[in-house]
Design a protein around this motif. Sequence first.
Motif, PDB file in Angstrom:
ATOM      1  N   GLN A  89       0.836  -1.212   0.000  1.00 51.05           N
ATOM      2  CA  GLN A  89       0.000   0.000   0.000  1.00 51.05           C
ATOM      3  C   GLN A  89       0.870   1.261   0.000  1.00 51.05           C
ATOM      4  O   GLN A  89       0.676   2.192   0.790  1.00 51.05           O
ATOM      5  N   THR A  90       1.864   1.228  -0.850  1.00 47.03           N
ATOM      6  CA  THR A  90       2.704   2.428  -0.990  1.00 47.03           C
ATOM      7  C   THR A  90       2.600   2.957  -2.421  1.00 47.03           C
ATOM      8  O   THR A  90       2.345   2.198  -3.362  1.00 47.03           O
ATOM      9  N   SER A 149      -9.598  13.003  -3.317  1.00 49.42           N
ATOM     10  CA  SER A 149      -8.210  13.013  -2.868  1.00 49.42           C
ATOM     11  C   SER A 149      -8.006  12.096  -1.670  1.00 49.42           C
ATOM     12  O   SER A 149      -8.832  12.063  -0.749  1.00 49.42           O
ATOM     13  N   LEU A 150      -6.867  11.376  -1.662  1.00 50.03           N
ATOM     14  CA  LEU A 150      -6.572  10.438  -0.574  1.00 50.03           C
ATOM     15  C   LEU A 150      -5.732  11.135   0.498  1.00 50.03           C
ATOM     16  O   LEU A 150      -4.967  12.050   0.193  1.00 50.03           O
ATOM     17  N   PRO A 151      -5.839  10.661   1.751  1.00 52.79           N
ATOM     18  CA  PRO A 151      -4.968  11.222   2.789  1.00 52.79           C
ATOM     19  C   PRO A 151      -3.508  10.846   2.503  1.00 52.79           C
ATOM     20  O   PRO A 151      -3.242   9.775   1.956  1.00 52.79           O
ATOM     21  N   LEU A 152      -2.588  11.710   2.887  1.00 57.06           N
ATOM     22  CA  LEU A 152      -1.186  11.519   2.524  1.00 57.06           C
ATOM     23  C   LEU A 152      -0.324  11.298   3.748  1.00 57.06           C
ATOM     24  O   LEU A 152      -0.478  11.983   4.764  1.00 57.06           O
ATOM     25  N   LYS A 153       0.596  10.332   3.641  1.00 57.62           N
ATOM     26  CA  LYS A 153       1.595  10.143   4.690  1.00 57.62           C
ATOM     27  C   LYS A 153       2.903   9.859   3.977  1.00 57.62           C
ATOM     28  O   LYS A 153       3.044   8.840   3.309  1.00 57.62           O
ATOM     29  N   LEU A 195      -5.073  11.265  -6.151  1.00 59.84           N
ATOM     30  CA  LEU A 195      -6.512  11.229  -6.377  1.00 59.84           C
ATOM     31  C   LEU A 195      -6.998   9.787  -6.497  1.00 59.84           C
ATOM     32  O   LEU A 195      -6.530   9.037  -7.354  1.00 59.84           O
ATOM     33  N   GLY A 196      -7.908   9.425  -5.596  1.00 59.75           N
ATOM     34  CA  GLY A 196      -8.521   8.098  -5.675  1.00 59.75           C
ATOM     35  C   GLY A 196      -9.816   8.189  -6.474  1.00 59.75           C
ATOM     36  O   GLY A 196     -10.164   9.254  -6.987  1.00 59.75           O
ATOM     37  N   GLU A 197     -10.541   7.039  -6.501  1.00 58.31           N
ATOM     38  CA  GLU A 197     -11.766   7.051  -7.315  1.00 58.31           C
ATOM     39  C   GLU A 197     -12.799   8.015  -6.790  1.00 58.31           C
ATOM     40  O   GLU A 197     -13.581   8.591  -7.537  1.00 58.31           O
ATOM     41  N   ALA A 198     -12.801   8.181  -5.454  1.00 57.74           N
ATOM     42  CA  ALA A 198     -13.840   9.038  -4.882  1.00 57.74           C
ATOM     43  C   ALA A 198     -13.281  10.365  -4.378  1.00 57.74           C
ATOM     44  O   ALA A 198     -13.887  11.021  -3.546  1.00 57.74           O
ATOM     45  N   LYS A 205      -4.544   3.281  -0.119  1.00 59.33           N
ATOM     46  CA  LYS A 205      -5.449   2.130  -0.164  1.00 59.33           C
ATOM     47  C   LYS A 205      -5.865   1.708  -1.582  1.00 59.33           C
ATOM     48  O   LYS A 205      -6.442   0.667  -1.780  1.00 59.33           O
ATOM     49  N   GLU A 206      -5.646   2.564  -2.562  1.00 58.45           N
ATOM     50  CA  GLU A 206      -5.996   2.189  -3.938  1.00 58.45           C
ATOM     51  C   GLU A 206      -4.990   2.836  -4.872  1.00 58.45           C
ATOM     52  O   GLU A 206      -4.281   3.778  -4.480  1.00 58.45           O
TER      53      GLU A 206
END
Length: 884
Positions: A464-465, A497-501, A492-495, A534-535
């Motif tokens: 998951q990287t 922006s994704l959280p970033l770490k 950007l995920g399907e739904a 996650k995606e």
Amino acid sequence: MKDAQPKAIYLKDYRQPDYWINKTHLSFDLEEEFTIVSSSLELTRNANAAENTPLVLHGQELELVSLHLNDKELTADDYSVDDETLVIHSLQQQNTLRCVTKIKPQDNTSLEGLYRSRTMYCTQCEAEGFRKITYYLDRPDVMSEFITKISADKKRYPLLLSNGNLIESGELDAGRHYAVWHDPFKKPCYLFALVAGDLACVEDSYTTMSGRDIVLRIFVEEKDLDKCDHAMTSLKNSMKWDEDVYGREYDLDIFMVVAVDDFNMGAMENKGLNIFNTSCVLAKPETTTDAGFQRVEGVVAHEYFHNWSGNRVTCRDWFQLSLKEGFTVFRDQEFSADMGSRTVKRVEDVSLLRTMQFAEDAGPMSHQVQPDSFIEISNFYTLTIYEKGSEIVRMIHTLLGPELFRKGSDLYFQRNDGKAATIDDFISAMADASGRDFSQFMHWYKQAGTPVVKARGQYNENDQTYTLELEQKLPSSASAKPFHIPVAMGLLGEAGSLPLKLQGQQTNIETEDNTHCVVEFTDTKQRFIFEGVKEEPVPALLRGFSAPVKLQYNHTRDDLVRLMTQDDDGFCRWDASQQFAVQVIHEVMAALVLEPAPKVDERFINALRGLLADSSLDPAMVALMLQLPSEAYLAELAVTVDVDSIHHARKRVERKIAQALHDDFMRVYCDYDHDRPYRATADDIARRSLKNIALHYLMLGTDKEAISLCERQWLNATNMTDELSAFSAIVHSTKSSLEELKTKAINDFYHKWRHEALVINHWFSVQASAPGSNTLMRVKELMEHSAFDIKNPNKLRSLIGSFTMRNPINFHNAKGEGYSFLADRIIYLNTTNPQIAARLLTPLTKWKRYDENRQNLMKAELERIKVQPKLSKDVYEVVTKSLG
Ligand code: B3K
Ligand code: ZN
């Protein structure tokens, strides 16, 4: 102008002047045939200079009448004079030098120094125009207090203005009068201004944050009094914004703006007495487009902001030009963003940068934001100094964030107030206020060219990287070092922006939900690993265009659609639409010769359809995304520019869109076609822009109804935005059935607006940019039109500039007729107005980008210009660098 070849001057040769001028008394006697300028300069020898150091003053095109040093008249043995300098051999520590010169402003067509524009006298001294007024140390590090007396015929010139405060005025014999102005702030002579004429005035006032009342006056010709409201409102908004955002208050008791017709550029920030090109100050809905309103707001703000970034803190030498211009452009861009739509403003600015500045930086006039040398400084008022300079300041703002940036600007103003500073002083203030190291960042000022950033992404589902690899390709120079590049981004995920770490590295995570960050890319190649992804994401890179680079990333078309429709950043949404359009146009270009016409990717058309159907979107953004990349931008992307293919492929894609989305355009046109009273607000401008882009597409289709809509809009429009959109849609139409309407529109438009010079500029420009094959002939005809005036830069830009810069297929006609037409104009203008000549030359300098036939034709014209007698420094520099 000299016959000897002009020489370059170098930053490394900078040294302080041998003398300072503490006080400057000037007296102007304006007569119809000549002007007598008497100066009295209080000169102090620089402590670093030896006792016998001569004084070398600059002067050009001056007739020396008399010279007195410490009340003693100087004779020919005491000084020497040539056509660029006056050298006084022997001086004391403290001196008063009195000098009388005679000049002829009425013959000054260069519009530099003191000149006449129609019935008035005005000045333009930046960069080195003051030396055409009197002998002086015409360099920005010589800052002096000015007291200026003007006398002139009272009837013809009831208004006598200069910098600062009016301290005395009165009557003289023979119907003459005088006024004396005192500017208490020390300034370099490039900020000196004088105006004498018969002008009307609109007055208002502004109370500053410390409670001081400032008188605001805008001077225009009587007939233009109804066009000043917008400039006045913009001025008051700028004054307030500079207090709120930068803590900067205005300092004199009066602020004046004068509008003049004949002006080489947009406007000039002379202390307390800004002089404006009429095109950048006058505005009313009937005669001014939305873009015109926005330009007035932006230029008024820009010149006002210079009062601190430029005047209170000025430049030590002209190599520091971007210190004031880059910073001030950044300030005006942010002001306009706050007044209107931030995203739209950003897209417009980036579009200009990527189309014009990138091209400049890839051509023979490419230079550093802090150049090492120049021949003629007027040639360095460029997109690189202004726009790229602003991008550099913007990157500092991105790296520091608003609070530290403000701390840095406060420190810069505090340390340098009343001084002539350098780019290093600006950067040191930013570094000291933030504790950050800017040494690598300085490469942005010292390395010319646009860096290319290659990005690659790799998603690892098991870990998951997401690994982002960035690589910078530097401008071609052996010593080039990697840039410090802030890359604002998200995943950007399907739904959404994704959280970033970000693994192991420091970054600015800027949003509360952690979906936006700025990574600092400093090595040639660098990896950033994001965890907990996650995606498989689509990277949204360079959000807000966080650095002036060419980004390369192989997005799939589905990725582009996702970015276009879902990214949180408006700039990235627009940029994805442009990238998609570029791909589609390139595909059509590759298959242009095929019949039937190549297909246009349905996904692109569907995405545009989706935009038109989504009423939650900002109509201005939809309009921008519907606009295909310009021919100039497509040319900038090409290795060898194929002018005809670019034009025809782009047109074909436009027609395909017009056909496929006809009903959508018709619906949008009707939805937005409400005749509401004109307001120049972001909302209303947005509505008009979408309506008019819909009209543009409708006019490309075959629908007869579109023509009547357009004709109706042309006849009934109550504002210039709508009127001009309809007028250009008619004039630029290639439909043969419209010939009669076209002729009628051209004649009627002229007749209706013949008394409004600024509207007639549009009339010239629309005709000169028409795609038809007889355009060059028409341009030549228009040069003979009574409304054309070769001495007026606005007319030259509208007619000649529009033809050479906004009409690629005609200018680059394979027989070279466009090139020889331009070269003839340059040869003429070289003697009358060298600055404008050098500027208009730009399209010919790009010869290397074209096919061999065109290259040869363009080069031949450059050679022809090069051998002209008495080549000005301006034209000499551009021509020799282009051929070199
Ligand atoms: N400082 C002036 C430009 C002067 C150009 C001289 N050739 C306008 C501006 O940038 O505000
Ligand atoms: Zn400026």
